[in-house]
Design an enzyme around this catalytic site. Structure first.
Site, PDB file in Angstrom:
ATOM      1  N   LYS A 607     -27.113  17.229 -52.865  1.00 23.91           N
ATOM      2  CA  LYS A 607     -25.951  18.112 -52.853  1.00 23.91           C
ATOM      3  C   LYS A 607     -25.847  18.978 -54.102  1.00 23.91           C
ATOM      4  O   LYS A 607     -25.249  20.034 -54.087  1.00 23.91           O
ATOM      5  CB  LYS A 607     -24.669  17.278 -52.728  1.00 23.91           C
ATOM      6  N   ALA A 639     -24.431  13.051 -43.551  1.00 23.15           N
ATOM      7  CA  ALA A 639     -25.775  12.566 -43.223  1.00 23.15           C
ATOM      8  C   ALA A 639     -26.323  13.250 -41.970  1.00 23.15           C
ATOM      9  O   ALA A 639     -26.533  14.451 -41.965  1.00 23.15           O
ATOM     10  CB  ALA A 639     -25.793  11.051 -43.098  1.00 23.15           C
ATOM     11  N   LEU A 641     -24.828  13.708 -39.064  1.00 24.63           N
ATOM     12  CA  LEU A 641     -23.843  14.320 -38.162  1.00 24.63           C
ATOM     13  C   LEU A 641     -23.942  15.844 -38.190  1.00 24.63           C
ATOM     14  O   LEU A 641     -24.140  16.434 -39.249  1.00 24.63           O
ATOM     15  CB  LEU A 641     -22.415  13.924 -38.579  1.00 24.63           C
ATOM     16  N   ASP A 706     -19.056  12.567 -55.681  1.00 20.04           N
ATOM     17  CA  ASP A 706     -19.965  12.870 -54.585  1.00 20.04           C
ATOM     18  C   ASP A 706     -19.207  13.451 -53.383  1.00 20.04           C
ATOM     19  O   ASP A 706     -19.629  14.429 -52.776  1.00 20.04           O
ATOM     20  CB  ASP A 706     -20.685  11.566 -54.197  1.00 20.04           C
ATOM     21  N   LYS A 710     -19.360  17.298 -51.543  1.00 19.19           N
ATOM     22  CA  LYS A 710     -19.441  17.600 -50.106  1.00 19.19           C
ATOM     23  C   LYS A 710     -18.319  18.542 -49.706  1.00 19.19           C
ATOM     24  O   LYS A 710     -18.518  19.485 -48.934  1.00 19.19           O
ATOM     25  CB  LYS A 710     -19.352  16.307 -49.285  1.00 19.19           C
TER      26      LYS A 710
END
Ligand code: ADP
Ligand code: ASP
Ligand code: MG
Length: 860
Positions: A607, A639, A641, A706, A710
């Site tokens: 990311k 992930a 999806l 994290d 995202k």
């Protein structure tokens, strides 16, 4: 064509002439690959370079824009010309005098182009002579770049301008070379160079008219430059490196069943080219027909494959028909009249009148009776032909000897070619019954000008079907053993080889044989392993277990090198559609940009490159917007999806995404939902680590950083231009800086605090969840209490949920939900991106990937 008497007979030369087409020299990676191929060749060599892919069209479009007063478009073309060549020069040549010289040449050429466009704009008219001057710079610059890149790779190479020795007539836009004069000058100019072991690098496509002006040899003319040069220098062979495996039985864009023809006679190849198979310039075979020079059409992507040999041999006698060619955009011009029957000289006068206009007829058609003469030429020339004929036959039209002279547009001419047709009975019958079976109406049939082909005209809308039918009727898909030409592979290089990298390598290996995707390289901070033919499954799993034991790639048979250098080495090899997959969690933005510049597409699970400053994010996007490379990053959020994908589908269909919200961290989901369900915080964290959901140090997840990344990636997708949000941090402040083992043991100290908070919310019918939200104007990552009955409240385990509120999904958002963590599903998300890249242009058009699909190039 007679034996080239102008070529002195001497011992058979070892010289080869290699031509690289525009599709091959598309970008820096393509040029590096050409340089690597050349570097691997022993013996004397001359190289002919086409313009970089798409440049000729760009230059012509810019000029057309200037002519019609669209100056902004013309300026854009000039800027694009400048940018593409500068980028390539910068990627290939390190800073220093050589690069400065090259950049200066590029700048001057772009500036001149710009000035010419301004002049054209004033004139409001683009003469063929000016057009040739404009467009010649594509090949000149490309050859300069190739020569510089060869020198950079320590090969003696020197740019030799084609206008120094290609002598042509003055038919601008489609000039014909003078073989004898060209031969003499070419020998004088190139032999001394070649004798000194220097590679002559020549721009294709261009020549000089007797008046000193620059001419072009017609679209695709670099093929002709190569055969001209081969004839002049008495070369052993010519190799045309293309984006196809060789000459195929039909245009692979039309006939998926098209197969590689292993060998063709010069004459057959000449017909295939003459009748419009774009793979060779229509007149490319003329200089070498009747000589012992062979021509090979070979795959630039699979240089180990033999391709098609065009030579004086005859083979494949069981195939009377070997290839089909098609020219579109044709008009049939007919001179008709009952009075013509038996009148002497009408045909001759027809062709004299057409020739006087310098038009060239592609095919002459047979009339059903003697009462008409028909021929085809490009649609755009039909009016001139008709009016010239009307003038020539003024008297006959007046007297009624000729009834009418007409043009019928929208036609395609298909040629069925093969040496074995001579004397094989029933070929024509087979062609026409195949067409009749398909309900295809044949408008005209060509006279047997050569016994090596049958040509017929059909309306454009029936042309593809006609080609397929005839291809089928002669079982051309069985030629050469019927093997389909190698489909382009996708070569994957893994940056990082941890859990996700291994799961991915496993999934790629498991699909082997069908996917045409293979792993060719691994990079870690120590160095790299590169096996251009693919790293075997066994070797990958061996490397994985040795890396687990702490070894680095440099010590496992790899080479020590910084990643950027390793990538440049790989790009210089014959990798096919290379994809770099970043499964590290490092700041790799610079490296990824370099990879994109080297022709790699990039797939991210990492990311960080997308979640730094807005500038660095934009630079990465800009790098991927250059050329053919793509940047995909589905696995960075949720992930496996389809979250980014869903966003794009919504946007593509005209919806506007207003807000994206949900739970995107598997670890935080697991911990917070377990705690909400009554588990002690410390135990939930321990379990998340043990089950492999969390990072080795769970604080990386608990800090919320994290999840915030995202959220930022999603927000940027929506147009947000700011930086990362400050996330709610679940790491107790007092435990923040402890060593990992102490952190884990002392975590129980905060269990009570969590228990109280959970109970307070439960009393209000709410549960805790870690929720991110993104809009075009803001982004957040918060520990929030939500109603137990809400979709997010009902979410359990490590599942992710993302809700899209859009214009269309305004009252009830569109929800994507499923497992959002774990190496397997992350690898699946990456693999999905890789497949998307691999299938970008489908199996048959992939052969012409990145190639212009504009108009026919049927010669002058
Ligand atoms: P270059 O890059 O050398 O200029 P071209 O693009 O001019 O190459 O020629 C290759 C293209 O010709 C292929 O991409 C393919 O789409 C087209 N083509 C048409 N007919 C044939 C054929 N019979 N065999 C191979 N390629 C063909
Ligand atoms: N660049 C020219 C063209 O696109 C010539 C060539 O590619 O051979 O037609
Ligand atoms: Mg071409």
């Amino acid at each position: 064509m007679a034996r080239p008497s102008s070529t002195p007979r001497r011992t058979r030369s070892q010289l080869e002439v290699w031509k690289f087409g525009g599709a091959s020299l598309a970008d820096a990676a393509g040029i590096s690959r050409a340089v690597a191929l050349i570097g691997g060749h022993q013996g004397p060599l001359a190289v002919v370079a086409s313009a970089l892919g798409g440049i000729t069209d760009l230059l012509l479009e810019g000029a057309a824009a200037a002519t019609s007063g669209r100056d902004a478009d013309a300026r854009r073309a000039a800027a694009e010309f400048l940018r593409r060549h500068r980028d390539v020069a910068r990627a290939l040549i390190p800073a220093g005098p050589a690069r400065r010289r090259l950049l200066a040449t590029i700048d001057a050429s772009a500036r001149e182009y710009r000035e010419l466009c301004i002049a054209i704009g004033v004139l409001g008219h683009l003469a063929p002579r000016a057009s040739d001057l404009l467009v010649s710079r594509g090949e000149r610059i490309s050859a300069s770049i190739v020569a510089a890149a060869l020198s950079q790779a320590r090969r003696r190479a020197s740019f030799v301008d084609a206008t120094d020795f290609v002598v042509s007539d003055d038919h601008h836009g489609g000039a014909a070379p003078n073989l004898a004069a060209t031969g003499k000058l070419a020998r004088a100019r190139l032999r001394p160079l070649l004798a000194a072991g220097t590679i002559g690098v020549v721009p294709g496509f261009i020549g000089g008219a007797p008046d000193g002006s620059i001419t072009t040899l017609g679209r695709g003319g670099s093929d002709l430059t190569a055969t001209l040069l081969a004839r002049a220098l008495g070369a052993k062979r010519v190799v045309c490196w293309k984006d196809v495996p060789g000459i195929l039985t039909a245009d692979p864009r039309l006939v998926a069943e098209a197969r590689l023809i292993p060998q063709l006679h010069h004459r057959e190849a000449a017909e295939v080219a003459h009748y419009g198979a774009k793979v060779l310039h229509p007149r490319a075979l003329i200089p070498i027909a009747g000589t012992r020079i062979t021509l090979h059409v070979r795959s630039f992507i699979h240089p180990d494959q033999p391709g098609t040999e065009v030579s004086a041999r005859k083979s494949l006698s069981e195939y009377p028909v070997k290839a089909l060619a098609i020219v579109r955009g044709q008009a049939i011009v007919t001179v008709a009249g009952k009075g013509m029957v038996g009148v002497h000289g009408i045909a001759a006068r027809t062709f004299v009148a057409v020739d006087a206009e310098r038009l060239s007829v592609s095919t002459i058609f047979q009339a059903s009776s003697e009462s008409s003469i028909g021929f085809t030429l490009p649609e755009g020339e039909a009016d001139r032909a008709v009016s010239s004929l009307k003038t020539a036959f003024r008297d006959e039209l007046a007297s009624g000897l000729i009834d009418n002279i007409t043009a019928r547009r929208g036609m395609a001419v298909i040629a069925v070619v093969g040496d074995g047709m001579v004397g094989a009975p029933g070929i024509a019958a087979r062609v026409f019954s195949a067409l009749a079976d398909g309900g295809i109406n044949v408008v005209a049939i060509a006279q047997g000008s050569s016994e090596r082909n049958i040509s017929f005209a059909v309306t454009a809308d029936q042309a593809t079907e006609a080609v397929r039918r005839v291809h089928d009727a002669f079982q051309l898909s069985k030629i050469g053993g019927g093997r389909a030409p190698a489909a382009p592979r996708t070569d994957v290089v893994l940056l990082g080889f941890g859990r996700v990298g291994r799961a991915l390598a496993d999934q790629i290996a498991a699909a082997n044989g069908q996917s045409m995707v293979r792993v060719v390289g691994l990079l870690d901070r120590s160095g790299y392993i590169f096996e251009p033919r693919g790293i075997s499954r066994r070797r990958l799993s061996d490397l994985a277990s040795r890396k687990d034991a702490g070894a680095l790639l440099a010590d496992l048979g790899g080479r020590a090198a910084p990643s950027a250098e390793a990538l440049a080495v790989m790009a210089g090899h014959a990798v096919s559609r290379p994809v770099l997959v970043d499964v590290t969690s490092e700041e790799t933005n610079d490296l990824l940009r370099a990879a994109l510049g080297n022709g790699f597409s990039v797939v991210l699970a990492n990311k960080k490159p997308l979640a730094g400053s807005f500038d660095s994010y934009q630079q990465l996007l800009a790098a991927s917007a250059n050329g053919n490379c793509q940047l995909k990053y589905e696995a960075t959020v949720g992930a496996g999806l389809p979250i980014i994908d869903t966003y794009h589908k919504l946007a593509e269909t005209g919806d506007r995404v207003l807000r994206v919200e949900g739970c995107v961290s598997g670890t935080l989901m697991y911990v917070v939902s377990a705690v909400s369900a009554g588990k002690p915080f410390s135990q939930a964290v321990r379990e998340a680590v043990e089950k492999g959901y969390a990072e080795p140090d769970p604080r990386d997840d608990l800090s919320g950083r994290d999840a915030a990344r995202k959220a930022l990636i999603l927000a940027r997708l929506l147009g947000y231009r700011g930086g990362a949000p400050t996330p709610d941090d679940l790491v107790p402040r007092k435990l923040k800086h402890l060593p990992l083992d102490q952190f884990m043991t002392r975590l129980a100290e905060v269990d009570a605090e969590w228990k109280t908070r959970v109970a307070q919310e439960a009393a209000k019918g709410r549960v805790l969840r870690y929720v991110v939200a993104a809009t075009p104007r803001g982004v957040s990552a918060r520990l929030t209490a939500v109603p137990t009955t809400s979709p997010i409240g009902a979410l359990q385990g490590t599942r992710n949920l993302i809700a899209f509120t859009t214009r269309r999904y305004a009252s009830e958002p569109l929800v994507v939900s499923g497992p959002g963590a774990g190496a397997e599903v992350t690898a699946a998300g990456i693999l999905n991106d890789i497949y998307w890249l691999a299938q970008r242009s489908g199996p048959s058009t992939a052969l012409g990937a990145g190639h212009r699909l504009l108009g026919s190039e049927g010669g002058r």
